[in-house]
Write an enzyme that holds these catalytic residues in place. Structure first.
Site, PDB file in Angstrom:
ATOM      1  N   LYS A 253       0.839  -1.203   0.000  1.00 20.53           N
ATOM      2  CA  LYS A 253       0.000   0.000   0.000  1.00 20.53           C
ATOM      3  C   LYS A 253       0.872   1.250   0.000  1.00 20.53           C
ATOM      4  O   LYS A 253       1.993   1.256   0.526  1.00 20.53           O
ATOM      5  CB  LYS A 253      -0.960   0.017   1.192  1.00 20.53           C
ATOM      6  CG  LYS A 253      -0.300   0.039   2.553  1.00 20.53           C
ATOM      7  CD  LYS A 253      -1.343   0.026   3.668  1.00 20.53           C
ATOM      8  CE  LYS A 253      -0.693   0.068   5.039  1.00 20.53           C
ATOM      9  NZ  LYS A 253       0.078   1.305   5.294  1.00 20.53           N
ATOM     10  N   LYS A 256      -1.442   5.144   2.768  1.00 24.77           N
ATOM     11  CA  LYS A 256      -2.670   4.785   3.481  1.00 24.77           C
ATOM     12  C   LYS A 256      -2.290   3.981   4.704  1.00 24.77           C
ATOM     13  O   LYS A 256      -1.382   3.160   4.641  1.00 24.77           O
ATOM     14  CB  LYS A 256      -3.594   3.947   2.590  1.00 24.77           C
ATOM     15  CG  LYS A 256      -4.729   4.760   1.979  1.00 24.77           C
ATOM     16  CD  LYS A 256      -5.932   3.879   1.753  1.00 24.77           C
ATOM     17  CE  LYS A 256      -7.085   4.630   1.107  1.00 24.77           C
ATOM     18  NZ  LYS A 256      -7.380   5.917   1.703  1.00 24.77           N
ATOM     19  N   LYS A 282       0.622  -0.341  10.048  1.00 34.26           N
ATOM     20  CA  LYS A 282       1.727   0.370   9.401  1.00 34.26           C
ATOM     21  C   LYS A 282       1.315   1.816   9.121  1.00 34.26           C
ATOM     22  O   LYS A 282       0.140   2.122   8.922  1.00 34.26           O
ATOM     23  CB  LYS A 282       2.096  -0.321   8.080  1.00 34.26           C
ATOM     24  CG  LYS A 282       2.479  -1.798   8.237  1.00 34.26           C
ATOM     25  CD  LYS A 282       3.835  -1.966   8.902  1.00 34.26           C
ATOM     26  CE  LYS A 282       4.201  -3.430   9.071  1.00 34.26           C
ATOM     27  NZ  LYS A 282       3.677  -4.026  10.290  1.00 34.26           N
ATOM     28  N   ASP A 283       2.319   2.685   9.069  1.00 35.47           N
ATOM     29  CA  ASP A 283       2.076   4.117   8.895  1.00 35.47           C
ATOM     30  C   ASP A 283       1.412   4.433   7.565  1.00 35.47           C
ATOM     31  O   ASP A 283       1.523   3.689   6.594  1.00 35.47           O
ATOM     32  CB  ASP A 283       3.402   4.890   8.954  1.00 35.47           C
ATOM     33  CG  ASP A 283       3.954   4.939  10.373  1.00 35.47           C
ATOM     34  OD1 ASP A 283       3.188   4.669  11.310  1.00 35.47           O
ATOM     35  OD2 ASP A 283       5.148   5.248  10.526  1.00 35.47           O
ATOM     36  N   LYS A 284       0.774   5.616   7.535  1.00 33.26           N
ATOM     37  CA  LYS A 284       0.213   6.111   6.279  1.00 33.26           C
ATOM     38  C   LYS A 284       1.310   6.680   5.378  1.00 33.26           C
ATOM     39  O   LYS A 284       1.383   6.358   4.202  1.00 33.26           O
ATOM     40  CB  LYS A 284      -0.831   7.191   6.562  1.00 33.26           C
ATOM     41  CG  LYS A 284      -1.327   7.869   5.281  1.00 33.26           C
ATOM     42  CD  LYS A 284      -2.349   8.957   5.532  1.00 33.26           C
ATOM     43  CE  LYS A 284      -2.731   9.626   4.211  1.00 33.26           C
ATOM     44  NZ  LYS A 284      -3.777  10.636   4.349  1.00 33.26           N
TER      45      LYS A 284
END
Length: 650
Positions: A253, A256, A282-284
């Site tokens: 991804k 997001k 997980k971070d954006k």
């Protein structure tokens, strides 16, 4: 090895990549004019807003999400929208935010001279690969679908018209008064009817089908088999016994966070998000690769989403008999590019050798404490003090700094009227913490704040008290390093298995700083036997808390405590310095680039700018930003990243 006090220098100015490029340009120019600040050594600091890849500028705006007029979707749209034309610059708004020293982050372990660099000039400069419990690093490198005779044909996904799908979705979600949907079979053959039956049942879990004759024409009739319950659990009887109940896949991804991604996938698949499981969020602001498991959804259906999803790719499918559990991962592997670095080759070598050999202080990063003028740890402290009026006030009162316009209006209304209903009317986004608390106050009344606060999801409530624990831990670790340096001393704590024991005088030579742990305060931990043990007590006494009584009358808010290593030494550390001219080009290839056959970027040997490309692996619950902070010797807070922003080199 010496400890070094920090210099306050900007690292980056984070902003949403959803903003269009020319708006970024205008704001960069405004901030550049306002901020002409250098660091303590006289170096100029070049900092830039994060830029999106052109291919992903559309973000979620082009995602084909079923039309759901729900409060949640309205909230998402509002949260993604821009501010209400506030002329105050982002840098000015963030002047009320936290700095690292506000949350106890004040020390370094290395002796090299710091240098400047840009973190996340593009979010694609920050890549995270999950490391599973077996030590395998997750990569997206295979789009193929496991061959399965039970899978429906590819025609299943195209046989229904958009109008049919819309009507079936409304039936599935019980959005209209119809009890069934009739689909006319245009080219009537048994094979065609079979494909339509399969399409309805596989694409719309919970619906059953039958064939009927009406006026000489054949119709497939779709209807609810089990009411609303059918939505929660995909149809069990349709899943082959020989196939594992969970489809595991790798989710790639871009820009997001994990929960947003799962919400989008669940809308596409028309299932509840709770049938997905994962090992960590997980971070954006990154490209991330992680394993996901989903209950009784075929790899074929998941692979089909690759044709219509922006910002996601799914692959490496397999069927297994178990879901994934939070915390089962071994850690994460990071690939980070720091652009426009100013350090000499010697400085960079010293910094990276120190990171590899010594490591960095395992501070809780700035994201643990919130980005507004009211830090999350203050709310956590009020909860532990059982001061519920203070909790309510801290969450709802007006606050300076960066906030969306509707939140500002809501807070102003609350300050003026103390009326939950009136304040709630100003708040179109109802699922934010403020909206949830106001709804709770409306339901339970102003004299029952505890119950009103309980409407907020449990994880969000616990976030506040965990933030306070982290605040105490950061401050105590800084004191420990200031007092005793980077060696184990008698009275320190170390772990024997899962049990903490004190290091005794006669054994101290058997331990290094990498063996030392310190406690997060709680009722089930012990404290160091030296000065820092007393410092814990003094800090909690100053906050009107009793270190010997960390049980709360509300069980959820009782803190058992935990132990955390004070120094982390990253694994698999490597680095290289590369030259480049164009800040828009990627400096390495991602998993998706490799799958799509994109060539490696061609970089000049003598470019205008230099970048440090670094890779390292960290265990769970450690912060990559704290490792990067140790390399650059910079304050990673948004406040410093914005206010000390200077010229952006193009």
């Amino acid at each position: 090895m010496e400890t070094v006090e920090m210099n306050s220098v900007s690292l980056k100015r984070p902003r949403s990549e959803d903003d269009v490029a020319n708006a970024d340009e205008i704001k960069r120019q405004k901030i550049s004019e306002k901020s002409k600040t250098g660091n303590d050594s006289g170096q100029s600091v070049e900092t830039v807003t994060e830029q999106p890849d052109k291919s992903l500028l559309e973000d979620t705006k082009n995602e084909i999400i079923p039309n759901e007029e729900s409060e949640e979707q309205e909230d998402e749209e509002l949260e993604d929208s821009d501010e209400d034309g506030d002329p105050e610059s982002f840098a000015d708004m963030m002047k009320h935010g936290l700095t690292e020293s506000d949350v106890g982050i004040t020390k370094f372990v290395s002796s090299h001279k710091g240098f400047s660099g840009i973190l996340k000039e593009r979010y694609s400069d920050f890549v995270v690969h999950e490391i599973g419990k077996d030590g395998r690093v997750s990569h997206l490198d295979d789009f193929s679908v496991p061959v399965d005779d039970e899978d429906p044909s590819e025609e299943t996904f195209t046989v229904l018209s958009d109008e049919d799908k819309q009507r079936l979705e409304e039936l599935q979600l019980l959005k209209n008064k119809e009890t069934s949907v009739a689909i006319e079979v245009i080219e009537d053959t048994k094979e065609k009817r079979t494909v339509i039956h399969q399409a309805v049942k596989s694409l719309f879990p919970g619906l059953e089908t039958k064939t009927e004759d009406r006026d000489g024409k054949k119709y497939i009739i779709a209807y609810h088999a089990a009411g609303k319950k059918a939505l929660a659990n995909p149809r069990k009887h349709s899943w082959p016994k020989s196939r594992g109940s969970y489809c595991h896949f790798v989710l790639y991804k871009e820009n997001k966070d994990t929960m947003d991604a799962i919400n989008v996938l669940s809308k596409f698949l028309r299932v509840k998000p709770n049938i997905f499981s994962y090992m960590g969020t997980k971070d954006k602001r990154a490209i991330t690769v992680q394993e996901i498991a989903v209950l009784r959804i075929t790899a074929q259906r998941l692979a089909h989403l690759n044709k219509c999803l922006m910002n996601f790719k799914l692959g490496n499918f397999s069927y297994k008999n178990h879901p994934l559990k939070l915390g089962e991962l071994q850690g994460n592997h990071f690939t980070v590019v720091l652009r426009n670095i100013t350090g000499t080759d010697d400085q960079i070598e010293q910094a990276m050798h120190s990171l590899r050999e010594i490591g960095f202080i395992n501070y809780y990063g700035m994201q643990r404490f919130g980005t507004t003028a009211v830090p999350t740890y203050q709310i956590g402290r009020a909860i532990l003090q059982n001061n519920w009026n203070e909790v309510m006030d801290l969450i709802l009162k007006p606050r300076p700094g960066a906030e969306k316009g509707y939140l500002v209006k809501c807070r102003e209304e609350w300050a003026k009227t103390k009326d939950p209903a009136a304040a709630l009317k100003k708040l179109p986004v109802k699922r934010c913490v403020e909206g949830q608390l106001l709804r709770g106050l409306l339901k339970y009344g102003m004299k029952n704040i505890i119950s009103a606060f309980g409407i907020i999801p449990r994880n969000n409530r616990l976030m506040y008290i965990h933030s306070y624990q982290s605040y105490v831990w950061n401050n105590m670790v800084s004191k420990r390093i200031e007092e005793y340096g980077l060696r184990a001393v008698p009275g320190d704590l170390t772990l024997k298995g899962a049990t903490a024991v004190h290091i005794e005088e006669e054994d101290v030579d058997n331990y290094t700083i990498h063996d030392v742990v310190m406690p997060l305060p709680g009722f089930d931990v012990i404290y160091p036997k030296h000065k820092i043990g007393e410092a814990y007590k003094e800090m909690l006494v100053a906050d009107n808390l009793d270190i010997n009584n960390m049980r709360h009358k509300i069980r959820d808010y009782s803190l058992s405590g935990a132990y955390r290593k004070i120094i982390i030494r990253p694994q698999n550390v490597s680095w290289e310095v590369v030259a480049y001219d164009d800040p828009r080009i990627p400096l390495f290839t991602t998993d998706l680039d490799k799958l799509e056959g994109k060539p490696l970027p061609v970089l000049p040997t003598d470019g205008k700018f230099r970048a440090l490309k670094m890779e390292f692996s960290l265990p769970p619950s450690t912060y990559a930003t704290m490792a990067i902070r140790e390399v650059l010797k910079m304050d990673t807070s948004i406040k410093n990243q914005t206010q000390l922003n200077t010229t952006w080199l193009r």
